[in-house]
Design a protein around this motif. Structure first.
Motif, PDB file in Angstrom:
ATOM      1  N   ARG B  53     -22.771 -10.696  11.322  1.00  0.00           N
ATOM      2  CA  ARG B  53     -23.976 -11.517  11.495  1.00  0.00           C
ATOM      3  C   ARG B  53     -25.118 -11.027  10.603  1.00  0.00           C
ATOM      4  O   ARG B  53     -26.002 -11.797  10.250  1.00  0.00           O
ATOM      5  N   ASN B  56     -24.837 -12.741   6.936  1.00  0.00           N
ATOM      6  CA  ASN B  56     -25.558 -13.987   6.633  1.00  0.00           C
ATOM      7  C   ASN B  56     -26.916 -14.047   7.339  1.00  0.00           C
ATOM      8  O   ASN B  56     -27.516 -15.104   7.472  1.00  0.00           O
ATOM      9  N   LEU B  58     -28.026 -13.788  10.339  1.00  0.00           N
ATOM     10  CA  LEU B  58     -28.327 -14.297  11.678  1.00  0.00           C
ATOM     11  C   LEU B  58     -28.993 -13.176  12.461  1.00  0.00           C
ATOM     12  O   LEU B  58     -29.730 -13.411  13.403  1.00  0.00           O
ATOM     13  N   GLU B  81     -32.140 -18.614   2.086  1.00  0.00           N
ATOM     14  CA  GLU B  81     -31.654 -19.909   1.609  1.00  0.00           C
ATOM     15  C   GLU B  81     -30.358 -19.740   0.822  1.00  0.00           C
ATOM     16  O   GLU B  81     -29.351 -20.376   1.098  1.00  0.00           O
ATOM     17  N   ARG B  84     -27.288 -18.566   2.855  1.00  0.00           N
ATOM     18  CA  ARG B  84     -26.660 -19.555   3.743  1.00  0.00           C
ATOM     19  C   ARG B  84     -25.967 -20.662   2.967  1.00  0.00           C
ATOM     20  O   ARG B  84     -25.080 -21.320   3.485  1.00  0.00           O
ATOM     21  N   GLN B  85     -26.397 -20.852   1.720  1.00  0.00           N
ATOM     22  CA  GLN B  85     -25.683 -21.805   0.869  1.00  0.00           C
ATOM     23  C   GLN B  85     -24.323 -21.232   0.453  1.00  0.00           C
ATOM     24  O   GLN B  85     -23.370 -21.970   0.265  1.00  0.00           O
ATOM     25  N   MET B  89     -19.872 -19.636   7.900  1.00  0.00           N
ATOM     26  CA  MET B  89     -19.612 -18.842   9.097  1.00  0.00           C
ATOM     27  C   MET B  89     -18.892 -19.696  10.140  1.00  0.00           C
ATOM     28  O   MET B  89     -19.251 -20.851  10.357  1.00  0.00           O
ATOM     29  N   PHE B  91     -17.808 -19.568  14.208  1.00  0.00           N
ATOM     30  CA  PHE B  91     -18.231 -18.851  15.417  1.00  0.00           C
ATOM     31  C   PHE B  91     -17.134 -18.864  16.490  1.00  0.00           C
ATOM     32  O   PHE B  91     -16.286 -19.765  16.521  1.00  0.00           O
ATOM     33  N   ASN B  95     -19.561 -23.954  18.128  1.00  0.00           N
ATOM     34  CA  ASN B  95     -20.924 -24.427  17.859  1.00  0.00           C
ATOM     35  C   ASN B  95     -20.967 -25.707  17.037  1.00  0.00           C
ATOM     36  O   ASN B  95     -21.814 -25.871  16.160  1.00  0.00           O
ATOM     37  N   LEU B  96     -20.045 -26.628  17.330  1.00  0.00           N
ATOM     38  CA  LEU B  96     -20.158 -27.946  16.703  1.00  0.00           C
ATOM     39  C   LEU B  96     -21.376 -28.650  17.292  1.00  0.00           C
ATOM     40  O   LEU B  96     -21.837 -28.304  18.374  1.00  0.00           O
ATOM     41  N   GLY B 109     -24.784 -30.740   6.585  1.00  0.00           N
ATOM     42  CA  GLY B 109     -25.181 -29.648   5.688  1.00  0.00           C
ATOM     43  C   GLY B 109     -25.209 -30.082   4.218  1.00  0.00           C
ATOM     44  O   GLY B 109     -26.223 -29.921   3.539  1.00  0.00           O
ATOM     45  N   ARG B 157     -16.385 -27.701   8.464  1.00  0.00           N
ATOM     46  CA  ARG B 157     -17.829 -27.842   8.297  1.00  0.00           C
ATOM     47  C   ARG B 157     -18.388 -26.731   7.398  1.00  0.00           C
ATOM     48  O   ARG B 157     -19.213 -26.982   6.515  1.00  0.00           O
ATOM     49  N   MET B 161     -19.774 -26.723   2.692  1.00  0.00           N
ATOM     50  CA  MET B 161     -20.895 -26.143   1.954  1.00  0.00           C
ATOM     51  C   MET B 161     -20.388 -25.478   0.674  1.00  0.00           C
ATOM     52  O   MET B 161     -21.156 -24.918  -0.094  1.00  0.00           O
TER      53      MET B 161
END
Lengths: 261, 250
Positions: B53, B56, B58, B81, B84-85, B89, B91, B95-96, B109, B157, B161
């Motif tokens: 974590r 990235n 978090l 920025e 995260r691009q 990640m 989980f 966490n949808l 995204g 998802r 990205m």
């Protein structure tokens, strides 16, 4: 005891709307019985089959326009202001949280009637502007309500799992996009019953704006009582007017809840 | 020509993370090379989740340095920025976004943070749904899918990205046993494409199959780093021996 048990049991929404319709019918039945068995009632004052009765009834019903216009405008503003107050209240900055907190505590502490009087008589003098009765009413109601809306939004936003924020961060969404596309759509669904409740409360509180002369339902009734001197019948019509209005709005809120569920 | 294969894309040096008085990471150093697959394991509370974590951001580390793709993570907006691009990640709890269809989960995204057109984002989404083998579920809502399918949507998802690095935080721990396999298969296939991966997992079969290196953590420290075969057959540290014995005994 049995009443308590009934209340504590969760009802289905169908049962609840049946209950709502049932209580409305019961109310009308009581009214009908009352009017039938008492000599005190003089319904002629709002009897649409007579000319003066029809004029009086029309006069009373015209109040709907202002009650609705006032409440809808006020609630629209208060929802936006409420959200704008709630968001800084959830920030990590103690300053922003403090400002939000002070706003809520201060505004929430002022009774609505006092707020109406202050906005109508005090604010123009302080700010050097003149406010129409309508806008004074809108501002006072919106201001009072915004503190409650802010608390509802805060609760709704806080109820969203932090994993939703983390997922949003992980796909590089900005704060605004996270709120707009991820958090608020879910939060609003959850707080819809509370928002609906608040809207109904606002519809009722709009009656207080009659004190500064707004021609809404309550003011109309008051004025007619002064000329016709039949408070019992006229205020009974007023009760029915609010009852119909709120049952309709309540049904709309439920419909919206089902649609968004 | 620079040797990209051996360039460290993640470089952690003496990273410390505390929660109040509790040291979650006590000065952890770890380099991950481009294309490398690293599996992090260890008992619960060992700091392995905190470790990835921090990669990235978090979680913000308290001291030490983390460089990802040559960029120092210093808490500035620009570094966040960029991280995260480039870092995807996955989980434990998927966490949808429950109010959005599978397709909208995937396009959000790319459209909002990468500025892709809806058309391009949709094409991308379909490509990655194909990759995780659930192209027919695009119009469904997350709650209509099984846990394994939801986690594969979550992987898709993250892939939409087009990240250079993928982080997995116990991706199979919340799944029913019968759906763990399909998620692990997806991860193995992803590993075969040469993606740089850091996975926190207890799936030792998966670790043996794909890991280039095993990282064993305990009490906020990296206790042992080894290739999978020596790690599983003859772990050096006592703590790793204990951990593996307990893990494999049931």
């Amino acid at each position: 005891m049995s009443v308590c048990e009934e209340i504590s049991h969760p009802q289905t929404s169908a049962a609840r709307s049946r209950g709502l319709r049932g209580s409305a019918l019961l109310f009308l039945a009581c009214l009908f019985l009352l009017t039938g068995c008492s000599d005190e009632w003089g319904w002629y004052v709002v009897d649409p089959s007579t000319k003066s009765g029809a004029v009086n009834l029309k006069f009373l019903l015209q109040g709907y326009w202002y009650t609705l216009a006032l409440s809808l405008t006020a609630i629209a503003i208060s929802v936006v202001v409420g959200l704008l107050v709630a968001l800084p209240g959830l920030s990590s900055s103690p300053w922003l949280r403090g400002i939000s907190r002070v706003y809520v505590e201060l505004v929430r502490a002022v009774p609505i009637l006092v707020m109406i009087l202050w906005v109508y008589y005090g604010l123009p003098q302080m700010a050097g502007i003149s406010l129409s009765v309508f806008w004074a009413g809108v501002i006072a109601l919106a201001l009072s309500d915004s503190a409650f809306e802010a608390e509802i939004f805060r609760a709704g936003i806080q109820s969203i799992d932090k994993g939703q924020y983390e997922a949003s961060h992980s796909i590089a969404l900005s704060y605004t996009d996270t709120m707009r596309y991820v958090i608020l759509p879910q939060a609003i669904r959850r707080i819809l019953p509370a928002l609906g409740n608040q809207f109904i409360y606002m519809l009722k509180m709009s009656s207080l704006v009659s004190v500064i002369g707004m021609q809404e339902l309550t003011r109309k009734a008051n004025e007619l009582v002064v000329t016709e001197y039949r408070p019992l019948e006229i205020y009974t019509v007023l009760v029915l007017e609010y009852l119909v209005l709120i049952l309709v709005v309540s049904a709309l809120v439920r419909w919206l809840e089902r649609r968004l569920a | 020509m620079p040797d990209t294969r051996n360039r460290a894309v993640i470089r952690m040096d003496e990273v410390v993370k505390t929660y109040g008085d509790f040291y979650a990471l006590k000065g952890v150093s770890l380099d991950v090379m481009a294309g490398e697959r690293v599996v992090v394991c260890g008992p619960s509370g060992s700091g392995k989740s905190t470790l990835i974590r921090c990669i990235n951001q978090l979680e913000k580390h308290d001291s030490g340095t983390i460089d990802v793709d040559g960029l120092r993570l210093d808490g500035t907006k620009a570094s966040l920025e960029s991280i995260r691009q480039n870092v995807g990640m996955v989980f434990q709890q998927f966490n949808l976004f429950p109010h959005l269809s599978v397709l909208d989960n995937l396009t959000l995204g790319p459209m909002r943070s990468r500025g892709l057109s809806r058309e391009k984002a949709v094409a991308l989404a379909h490509r990655y749904l194909e990759r995780v083998r659930i192209p027919e579920q695009a119009m469904k809502m997350p709650r209509q899918l099984s846990g394994g399918q939801q986690q594969r949507v979550a992987i898709a998802r993250a892939l939409c990205m087009e990240p250079r690095i993928m982080l997995f935080d116990e991706p199979t721990s919340a799944l029913d046993p019968e759906t763990i396999g399909e998620v692990l298969d997806t991860m193995v296939e992803l590993a075969e494409t040469g993606m740089t991966m850091v996975c926190v997992t207890h799936e030792m079969g998966f670790a043996r199959r794909v890991a280039d290196r095993m990282v064993f953590m305990d009490h906020g420290e990296i206790v042992e780093v080894a290739a999978p075969e020596p790690f599983f057959t003859a772990p050096e540290s006592n703590r790793a021996q204990d951990f593996l014995r307990r893990l494999l005994s049931h």
